[in-house]
Motif scaffolding. Structure first.
Motif, mmCIF file in Angstrom:
data_model
loop_
_atom_site.group_PDB
_atom_site.id
_atom_site.type_symbol
_atom_site.label_atom_id
_atom_site.label_comp_id
_atom_site.label_asym_id
_atom_site.label_seq_id
_atom_site.Cartn_x
_atom_site.Cartn_y
_atom_site.Cartn_z
ATOM 1 N N PRO A 118 0.807 -1.227 0.000
ATOM 2 C CA PRO A 118 0.000 0.000 0.000
ATOM 3 C C PRO A 118 0.837 1.272 0.000
ATOM 4 O O PRO A 118 0.310 2.370 -0.169
ATOM 5 N N ILE A 119 2.144 1.152 0.201
ATOM 6 C CA ILE A 119 3.013 2.326 0.239
ATOM 7 C C ILE A 119 3.265 2.811 -1.189
ATOM 8 O O ILE A 119 3.675 2.045 -2.052
ATOM 9 N N GLY A 120 3.009 4.082 -1.429
ATOM 10 C CA GLY A 120 3.169 4.631 -2.765
ATOM 11 C C GLY A 120 1.932 4.489 -3.626
ATOM 12 O O GLY A 120 1.907 4.977 -4.761
ATOM 13 N N GLN A 121 0.896 3.841 -3.119
ATOM 14 C CA GLN A 121 -0.363 3.652 -3.839
ATOM 15 C C GLN A 121 -1.523 3.971 -2.899
ATOM 16 O O GLN A 121 -1.793 3.149 -2.007
ATOM 17 N N PRO A 122 -2.175 5.090 -2.998
ATOM 18 C CA PRO A 122 -2.022 6.126 -4.020
ATOM 19 C C PRO A 122 -0.768 6.970 -3.825
ATOM 20 O O PRO A 122 0.023 6.707 -2.927
ATOM 21 N N THR A 123 -0.639 7.999 -4.613
ATOM 22 C CA THR A 123 0.566 8.828 -4.581
ATOM 23 C C THR A 123 0.599 9.718 -3.337
ATOM 24 O O THR A 123 -0.419 9.901 -2.654
ATOM 25 N N GLU A 125 0.800 12.898 -3.324
ATOM 26 C CA GLU A 125 -0.080 14.046 -3.554
ATOM 27 C C GLU A 125 -1.531 13.688 -3.256
ATOM 28 O O GLU A 125 -2.280 14.498 -2.690
ATOM 29 N N GLU A 126 -1.943 12.486 -3.622
ATOM 30 C CA GLU A 126 -3.326 12.068 -3.367
ATOM 31 C C GLU A 126 -3.598 11.897 -1.879
ATOM 32 O O GLU A 126 -4.692 12.226 -1.389
ATOM 33 N N LYS A 127 -2.611 11.406 -1.141
ATOM 34 C CA LYS A 127 -2.790 11.252 0.307
ATOM 35 C C LYS A 127 -2.852 12.610 0.993
ATOM 36 O O LYS A 127 -3.663 12.827 1.906
ATOM 37 N N VAL A 128 -2.010 13.542 0.567
ATOM 38 C CA VAL A 128 -2.051 14.889 1.141
ATOM 39 C C VAL A 128 -3.398 15.546 0.849
ATOM 40 O O VAL A 128 -3.991 16.193 1.719
ATOM 41 N N LEU A 130 -6.251 14.067 0.428
ATOM 42 C CA LEU A 130 -7.238 13.449 1.317
ATOM 43 C C LEU A 130 -7.232 14.134 2.676
ATOM 44 O O LEU A 130 -8.293 14.481 3.214
ATOM 45 N N LEU A 131 -6.061 14.360 3.241
ATOM 46 C CA LEU A 131 -5.962 15.000 4.555
ATOM 47 C C LEU A 131 -6.453 16.441 4.497
ATOM 48 O O LEU A 131 -7.119 16.926 5.431
ATOM 49 N N GLN A 132 -6.157 17.141 3.410
ATOM 50 C CA GLN A 132 -6.650 18.510 3.244
ATOM 51 C C GLN A 132 -8.179 18.532 3.157
ATOM 52 O O GLN A 132 -8.827 19.407 3.755
ATOM 53 N N ASP A 133 -8.729 17.588 2.425
ATOM 54 C CA ASP A 133 -10.190 17.534 2.275
ATOM 55 C C ASP A 133 -10.870 17.268 3.617
ATOM 56 O O ASP A 133 -11.930 17.849 3.910
ATOM 57 N N ILE A 134 -10.289 16.405 4.439
ATOM 58 C CA ILE A 134 -10.846 16.124 5.763
ATOM 59 C C ILE A 134 -10.843 17.374 6.620
ATOM 60 O O ILE A 134 -11.838 17.714 7.275
ATOM 61 N N ASP A 135 -9.732 18.093 6.602
ATOM 62 C CA ASP A 135 -9.612 19.328 7.383
ATOM 63 C C ASP A 135 -10.646 20.360 6.935
ATOM 64 O O ASP A 135 -11.366 20.941 7.766
ATOM 65 N N ALA A 136 -10.746 20.586 5.626
ATOM 66 C CA ALA A 136 -11.682 21.586 5.106
ATOM 67 C C ALA A 136 -13.131 21.188 5.385
ATOM 68 O O ALA A 136 -13.968 22.041 5.731
ATOM 69 N N TYR A 137 -13.441 19.925 5.245
ATOM 70 C CA TYR A 137 -14.799 19.430 5.466
ATOM 71 C C TYR A 137 -15.245 19.684 6.902
ATOM 72 O O TYR A 137 -16.359 20.169 7.147
ATOM 73 N N LEU A 138 -14.392 19.365 7.868
ATOM 74 C CA LEU A 138 -14.772 19.520 9.270
ATOM 75 C C LEU A 138 -14.876 20.978 9.675
ATOM 76 O O LEU A 138 -15.771 21.360 10.446
ATOM 77 N N THR A 204 -7.622 2.254 -0.949
ATOM 78 C CA THR A 204 -8.694 2.593 -1.880
ATOM 79 C C THR A 204 -9.994 2.972 -1.175
ATOM 80 O O THR A 204 -10.624 3.988 -1.495
ATOM 81 N N GLU A 205 -10.392 2.180 -0.167
ATOM 82 C CA GLU A 205 -11.676 2.453 0.482
ATOM 83 C C GLU A 205 -11.649 3.744 1.294
ATOM 84 O O GLU A 205 -12.675 4.411 1.464
ATOM 85 N N PHE A 206 -10.474 4.143 1.782
ATOM 86 C CA PHE A 206 -10.383 5.384 2.549
ATOM 87 C C PHE A 206 -10.556 6.613 1.656
ATOM 88 O O PHE A 206 -10.934 7.684 2.106
ATOM 89 N N LEU A 207 -10.242 6.475 0.374
ATOM 90 C CA LEU A 207 -10.278 7.609 -0.525
ATOM 91 C C LEU A 207 -11.677 7.925 -1.035
ATOM 92 O O LEU A 207 -11.894 8.964 -1.653
ATOM 93 N N THR A 208 -12.648 7.052 -0.775
ATOM 94 C CA THR A 208 -14.012 7.359 -1.184
ATOM 95 C C THR A 208 -14.576 8.424 -0.246
ATOM 96 O O THR A 208 -14.367 8.390 0.967
ATOM 97 N N GLU A 209 -15.284 9.362 -0.827
ATOM 98 C CA GLU A 209 -15.819 10.477 -0.053
ATOM 99 C C GLU A 209 -16.755 10.004 1.046
ATOM 100 O O GLU A 209 -16.727 10.501 2.181
#
Length: 471
Positions: A118-123, A125-128, A130-138, A204-209
């Protein structure tokens, strides 16, 4: 990388096998444990990337078992020279000793999880993102949100186990985890909530909205509940435990006491009680390392024994312990697939996998409505347990008063205090809704940490001591 870790040595397999056979020729048991591990983590705090790490480690551990004695040496250098030095060191326990090398574990072809890294998949940038989206959403969700912390972590471990009798097994173990923590405030008061999920799966499952928003909503909900919580009362009262993660109390207060080494050495509160009633009728507790993709699951343990579904307490009666190979042999029992270690630099010992209580026949509503006045403990944080006495203290991170069979005001600062074996005898109602935790458990023992799972249905426990700040 090549999954065949023996090829990482600077010699062919035959030479490595010859060193192992010579090192263990007078031992009762033992093995060469080779490991290659990768791990990464990213954390996001207050709108910015706070930290990130990536590391790779590999090495071997060589163990010789002679009776109760263990010789162990490890090295991060995968060379025959290092292996021979380790063989000289572990040979100290077999000098003047002549054991009969134990039979190899049975083989299994059952694989409980995928082997994709799972390391390197996703990239990155995609993991960052995800974390930004969580912060903005809350932050957009509620004006009371004052701090958001989110992190993702992943690991990939390849294990190769070689015995002196030629038996060889391999396991490839992925792991991922997502954590979200929220601090809410109202005036001078601040409270927190958290949610985590993970398992031996990819990201993969964590990246779903839908998935990460559910986790964010749960963390926020808990923080807002705690913001309205009143001081918890102190005293003796009936307690209802929620399902899922509250099984961590079962893990600590009961599970550790059922590990083979503590019982062989008679340092467990359950020592000498095999076959006796140690819990209320209807209580059945199992340790199950065979559940697909679960955090605590292992296709084989770290001695090469296949994991298993092990019944520990059946209808209130103690019927089994969790065993590694050494303690099982010394106790005249069979290994149960619970010989686990943190890594190549650690020796295996009896450890839990996924430990949980089976369902009963009551609905959660029936259990709660049966309590005139008591506490409903939905989630736990930290706790302390004394294995010898069985005494425990656990702090609730989400709890409510029960008044006349109905859930009342949320409370903060509640602590459950008791004794593991005694607490199990106070179980008077067992729910029909057993669930496992969301994949966040870590278990410490002897300075080693391993991933585990916990679970239980809703439970009613009568007359439990509750520590609080309001009398």
């Amino acid at each position: 990388m090549n999954d065949d870790l023996l090829t990482l040595f600077d010699a062919d397999e035959a030479e490595v096998r010859a060193v192992i056979a010579d090192a263990l020729k007078h031992a009762d048991d033992g093995e060469l444990y080779i490991e290659h591990a990768q791990a990464e983590s990213l954390s996001f705090d207050n709108g910015r990337l706070k930290g990130g790490s990536f590391n790779t480690d590999q090495g071997f551990g060589l163990r010789a078992v002679a009776g109760e004695a263990v010789g162990f040496a490890h090295a991060g250098d995968l060379s025959v020279a290092a292996l021979k030095r380790a063989a000289d060191a572990v040979g100290a326990v077999t000098r003047g000793y002549s054991g009969t090398y134990a039979a190899a574990p049975q083989r299994t072809n059952k694989k409980l999880y995928g082997d994709e890294n799972p390391i390197g998949q996703p990239t990155f940038e995609e993991k960052v993102k995800l974390l930004q989206d969580i912060d903005a959403y809350l932050r957009a969700k509620d004006p009371k949100v004052r701090q958001v912390t989110a992190s993702v972590s992943a690991s990939w471990q390849v294990v190769d186990i070689l015995r002196a009798d030629g038996h060889r097994v391999r396991d490839i173990r992925p792991m991922t985890r997502l954590n979200i923590s929220v601090v809410t405030g109202d005036g001078d008061r601040q409270e927190s909530g958290s949610f985590g999920q993970g398992g031996r799966v990819g990201f993969t499952e964590f990246l779903t909205e839908e998935n990460w928003q559910y986790g964010a909503d749960e963390a926020l909900r808990q923080a807002l509940v705690n913001l309205d919580a009143i001081e918890a009362p102190a005293g003796t009262m009936d307690v209802v435990l929620g399902n899922g993660w509250p099984g961590v109390m079962l893990h600590e207060a009961v599970g550790h006491g059922l590990e083979g080494d503590f019982n062989r050495k008679k340092t467990s509160a359950f020592a000498g009680l095999m076959g006796e009633m140690v819990a209320a009728p209807g209580v059945t507790v199992v340790d199950d390392g065979t559940i697909e993709n679960r955090r605590g699951s292992i296709s084989i343990d770290d001695e090469g024994t296949p994991s298993a579904y092990n019944v520990l307490i059946e209808n209130g009666r103690l019927v089994g312990y969790m065993q590694d190979r050494q303690n099982a042999r010394l106790m005249g029992m069979k290994p149960t697939g619970n010989g686990r270690r943190q890594g190549y630099s650690s020796v295996p010992m009896p450890r839990m996998t996924n430990t949980y209580m089976l369902s009963g026949d009551k609905t959660p509503e029936e259990i709660i409505s049966s309590v005139k006045k008591g506490l409903y403990a939905v989630s736990f944080g930290g706790g302390q347990v004394d294995i010898t006495s069985g005494k425990f203290v656990f702090g609730c991170t989400e709890a409510y008063m029960i008044e006349d069979g109905k859930i009342g005001a949320p409370v903060k600062g509640a602590m459950l205090i008791g004794n593991g074996p005694q607490a199990m005898k106070r179980v008077s109602m067992i729910g029909n809704d057993m669930s496992l935790d969301t994949g966040i458990g870590n278990c410490g023992k002897g300075g080693q940490w391993v991933p585990v799972g916990v679970g239980q249905p809703h439970l009613r426990m009568d007359q439990v001591t509750v520590g609080g700040t309001r009398t």
